[in-house]
Motif scaffolding. Structure first.
Motif: not given
Length: 233
Positions: A1-30
């Motif tokens: 994952m890359e982090e910059s002023v424009s946000g949190f970005k990941t590049r990879g397969g579909w599972v990587d994209a799914v996991e990235h979204g899950e992590r952000i949602v989990r962080a916000l829920k926590d």
């Protein structure tokens, strides 16, 4: 994952994209559970619904959800659950009442009913117009816009875009998520860092079919979210 002023970005397969979204949602829920009042539950739920899931397809499911969230919002009539025809019928009833009041020489009441009639006519026209535009928007977005622009999501909490950057046998995706509030973004970043040091392996959520098991066992399947936490996710 890359982090910059424009946000949190990941590049990879579909599972990587799914996991990235899950992590952000989990962080916000926590953070919300920790008492962070800057996390709107409604806005978070909107993003949680839109983000890609392991069982979904980009060109079908995410396409449809993006077209839906990008469309013209509901007007007052639609929010009230009224069709244009219903509002026009009500407008006619108000107009009839207005004439009845005039016959009774109740001018003030007649003016009020006339004004209400005009309001319902305007609301009917607004609803009909929004529906017409929405149909065009949906068709244009699904068939044209997704060919030249990323799939995107935007509300007061999160701005995100998802695109496929290669279409060979092993497609790659770039998924960028920005938390719009800068202070909240820092807190999300800290949560994500915590997950890196405390979570051995992230288990991507998958759609589960539980009806058959429930029927066979005679009990309801447990809610997976009720026992999940950051260390077991």
């Amino acid at each position: 994952m890359e982090e910059s002023v424009s946000g949190f970005k990941t590049r990879g397969g579909w599972v990587d994209a799914v996991e990235h979204g899950e992590r952000i949602v989990r962080a916000l829920k926590d953070l919300r559970e920790d008492g962070e009042d800057g996390v709107s539950l409604a806005a978070l739920d909107e993003f949680d619904e839109w983000r890609p899931k392991s069982h979904e397809r980009l060109d079908e499911d995410v396409n449809a959800k993006t077209a839906d969230q990008a469309s013209v919002k509901e007007g007052e009539g639609e929010k009230a659950g009224k069709d244009p025809d219903e509002d026009l019928q009500t407008a006619g009833e108000k107009l009839t009442e207005s004439y009845e009041n005039l016959e009774d020489e109740d001018t003030d009441a007649a003016v009020d009913k006339w004004g209400e009639s005009l309001d319902y006519v305007a609301r009917a026209a607004d609803s009909a117009g929004r529906k017409a535009v929405r149909k065009v928007e949906d068709a244009v977005y699904r068939n044209v816009m997704t060919q030249i622009a990323p799939y995107y999501f935007d509300n007061e909490l999160i701005s995100a875009n998802l695109q496929r950057v290669s279409g060979d046998d092993r497609p790659e995706y770039v998924f960028e998520i920005n938390v719009n509030d800068d202070d909240l973004k820092i807190k999300v970043s800290n949560k994500l860092a915590d997950y890196e040091s405390t979570v051995d392996r992230w288990h991507v959520d998958t759609e589960k079919v539980t009806e058959a098991a429930e029927a066979a066992e005679g009990v309801e399947a447990p809610d997976p979210d009720s026992e999940a936490d950051a260390e077991t996710t």
